[in-house]
Scaffold this active site. Structure first.
Site, PDB file in Angstrom:
ATOM      1  N   ARG A   8     -14.812  -4.425   2.115  1.00 38.72           N
ATOM      2  CA  ARG A   8     -15.507  -4.974   0.950  1.00 38.72           C
ATOM      3  C   ARG A   8     -15.357  -4.123  -0.312  1.00 38.72           C
ATOM      4  O   ARG A   8     -15.711  -4.583  -1.400  1.00 38.72           O
ATOM      5  CB  ARG A   8     -16.984  -5.186   1.282  1.00 38.72           C
ATOM      6  CG  ARG A   8     -17.197  -6.345   2.251  1.00 38.72           C
ATOM      7  CD  ARG A   8     -18.653  -6.711   2.388  1.00 38.72           C
ATOM      8  NE  ARG A   8     -19.418  -5.660   3.030  1.00 38.72           N
ATOM      9  CZ  ARG A   8     -20.747  -5.626   3.071  1.00 38.72           C
ATOM     10  NH1 ARG A   8     -21.449  -6.575   2.465  1.00 38.72           N
ATOM     11  NH2 ARG A   8     -21.384  -4.648   3.689  1.00 38.72           N
TER      12      ARG A   8
ATOM     13  N   ARG B  94      -5.247  22.309  -6.614  1.00 38.34           N
ATOM     14  CA  ARG B  94      -4.185  23.034  -7.327  1.00 38.34           C
ATOM     15  C   ARG B  94      -4.492  23.143  -8.814  1.00 38.34           C
ATOM     16  O   ARG B  94      -4.280  24.201  -9.430  1.00 38.34           O
ATOM     17  CB  ARG B  94      -2.852  22.328  -7.103  1.00 38.34           C
ATOM     18  CG  ARG B  94      -2.303  22.525  -5.700  1.00 38.34           C
ATOM     19  CD  ARG B  94      -1.077  21.676  -5.451  1.00 38.34           C
ATOM     20  NE  ARG B  94      -0.521  21.927  -4.117  1.00 38.34           N
ATOM     21  CZ  ARG B  94       0.321  21.110  -3.499  1.00 38.34           C
ATOM     22  NH1 ARG B  94       0.721  19.986  -4.100  1.00 38.34           N
ATOM     23  NH2 ARG B  94       0.776  21.412  -2.299  1.00 38.34           N
TER      24      ARG B  94
ATOM     25  N   ALA C 195      -4.055   3.379   0.611  1.00 35.84           N
ATOM     26  CA  ALA C 195      -3.536   2.451   1.615  1.00 35.84           C
ATOM     27  C   ALA C 195      -4.505   2.376   2.781  1.00 35.84           C
ATOM     28  O   ALA C 195      -5.243   3.324   3.060  1.00 35.84           O
ATOM     29  CB  ALA C 195      -2.163   2.901   2.104  1.00 35.84           C
TER      30      ALA C 195
ATOM     31  N   HIS D 279      16.920  -7.762  -3.336  1.00 38.12           N
ATOM     32  CA  HIS D 279      16.843  -8.924  -2.457  1.00 38.12           C
ATOM     33  C   HIS D 279      17.675  -8.696  -1.194  1.00 38.12           C
ATOM     34  O   HIS D 279      18.764  -8.124  -1.270  1.00 38.12           O
ATOM     35  CB  HIS D 279      17.374 -10.160  -3.202  1.00 38.12           C
ATOM     36  CG  HIS D 279      17.307 -11.420  -2.402  1.00 38.12           C
ATOM     37  ND1 HIS D 279      16.123 -12.078  -2.175  1.00 38.12           N
ATOM     38  CD2 HIS D 279      18.282 -12.129  -1.762  1.00 38.12           C
ATOM     39  CE1 HIS D 279      16.375 -13.156  -1.446  1.00 38.12           C
ATOM     40  NE2 HIS D 279      17.674 -13.200  -1.178  1.00 38.12           N
TER      41      HIS D 279
END
Length: 470
Positions: free
Chosen positions: A219, A337, A362, A459
């Site tokens: 959600r 860093r 992800a 493609h």
């Protein structure tokens, strides 16, 4: 009394962010000490991203074994995928994690970072110019250290619910300790951790239930992602219990779990071999003594810091999951860093700070999810509905042309303003994480829809859809 060892920089927490910051500080010549309570690498290396992705790979491979016959390999029996050697694979996975622990240790040594294992407590002592850190090791030994600057990067831990019998379930850390594969398992929580673990179990042929408080999973993500993953998990046979909540767990004499849950106002029961809580995480700060030291935390217990990672106490800094802001390993590394660059580096870094916007992320679900920027709903709220244009595409990837099973692919570009700047990119489908990394650069650079349109497509790929949508 022996003198107290003193450092320029003392880092509490040996996860990715703490290690990155400590190494960077040492590279500038700062005398640096790192303190870690468990194993170097933190959540990500030991009980998070790394072993999770290894398990995802195994689950994904099982799916491909089931598809092999349709791709022209008649001798590959789909049932091979149901014969997963959980315990043998766990040993191999654990050995890999241990190798990574060793790499972290050698990297600290290479940069000249001193490190000790133990649990740190901030400590004030009359007459001391610098703050002290009391470290207690698991064998009971204690030692004091002092430092000019202290950075807290202790990370987080799984949160457990207050329900009867909750102790009979395990958390996401416990998932990686399972020696055998549960054949009937439930995951409680529809966030990214729960969705990932449910996908792994299902792919490895466990009878899988996913308890979800809302009507969709994930959600926190765009509605397209929520709907696509929820619908596909249901279609694939995961028992997604929408609008449900676990009320109690009883452990039977034979080891089975009798789980009582509520759904649609009614109480129901389900019998399981294992239940995993993935209802959220909370900051790991139990031993730190933050309150007495005057370090402010927010209502959820996370350490409050400003844009330069400064806490409410001078010369004490914090970053990563213990701050609750974009809880991702690469973000903690980057912030760590940059903090050390600013504190110990050359003058050109004196104002350096981490930008927490437009961070790609992800979810290793089945299929994968990738997301950067803001959702369609957030864009309409921020820019006004009349100033937002959304491009979507739902299709079946070419890989599935040979297969009876058709996993979904769904892409969305959220654009704002007259120039149609891409303020959100959301994708579901195979290899979404790999695809998103490159497009993340474009979003960070302020790409517009016209910029996407001006790219020649590769493609045949799924990713070409992102530069050909109309």
């Amino acid at each position: 009394m022996a003198s107290i060892p003193h450092y320029d920089y003392l880092v509490i927490g040996g996860g990715s962010g703490g290690v990155a910051s400590a190494r960077r500080a040492a590279s500038y010549g700062a005398k640096t000490l790192l303190i870690e309570g468990k194993a170097l690498g933190g959540t990500c290396v030991n009980v998070g991203c790394v072993p999770k992705k290894v398990m995802w790979n195994a689950s994904d491979l099982a799916g491909r074994i089931r598809q092999a016959k349709e791709y022209g390999f008649p001798d590959v029996d789909p049932k091979y995928a149901d014969n997963f050697d959980w315990s043998g694979f766990k040993a191999k996975r654990d050995a890999y994690v241990k190798r990574l622990n060793g790499i972290y240790e050698r990297n600290l040594q290479k940069e000249g970072v001193e490190y000790v294992f133990g649990w740190a407590t901030l400590y004030k002592q009359e007459g001391q110019e610098f703050p002290l850190v009391h470290v207690k090791s698991d064998d009971g030994n204690t030692k004091l250290y002092s430092a000019k600057k202290i950075m807290i990067a202790t990370g987080g831990k799984p949160r457990l619910p207050d329900v009867p019998g909750a102790e009979y379930g395990i958390d996401s850390d416990g998932f990686f300790a399972l020696e055998t594969q549960p054949k009937r398992v439930a995951v409680v929580g529809g966030g990214y951790i729960g969705v990932e673990l449910a996908g792994v179990f299902h792919g490895l042929n466990s009878e899988t239930t996913l308890f979800c408080r809302g009507q969709t999973v994930l959600r926190a993500f765009d509605i397209m992602i929520q709907d696509t993953i929820t619908d596909y998990y249901v279609k694939e046979g995961i028992n997604v219990l929408k609008g449900s909540g676990v009320k109690k767990i009883v452990k039977k004499d034979n080891g089975e779990l009798l789980v009582t849950y509520e759904q649609d106002g009614a109480e129901k029961d389900i019998t399981l071999d294992s239940l995993i809580w993935t209802i959220g995480r909370e900051p790991l700060k139990d031993t730190l003594n933050l309150g007495e030291f005057g370090i402010k935390t927010n209502k959820r217990g996370y350490i409050e810091v400003d844009e330069y990672q400064r806490s409410s106490v001078d010369n004490i800094y914090s970053l990563g999951d213990v701050c609750g802001k974009v809880e991702l390993t690469p973000m903690a590394i980057a912030a760590g860093r940059k903090l050390s660059n600013r504190l110990f580096g050359p003058t050109e870094f004196k104002n350096q700070k981490q930008d927490y916007t437009d961070v790609p992320s992800a979810v290793f679900s089945h299929p994968e999810v990738g997301s950067i920027g803001i959702t369609e709903a957030a864009a309409k709220e921020q820019y006004g509905e009349e100033n937002v244009k959304v491009y979507t595409s739902k299709f079946v990837a070419m890989y599935y042309a040979m297969l009876e099973e058709k996993a979904p692919t769904a892409y969305k570009l959220v654009c704002a303003g007259k120039d149609e700047k891409v303020v959100g990119l959301h994708i579901v489908g195979a290899d979404s994480a790999e695809i998103l990394q490159g497009f993340g650069v474009a979003i960070r650079m302020g790409a517009t829809k016209a910029d996407f349109d001006n790219v020649v497509a590769i493609h045949p790929t799924s990713a070409e859809e992102l530069v050909t949508m109309r």
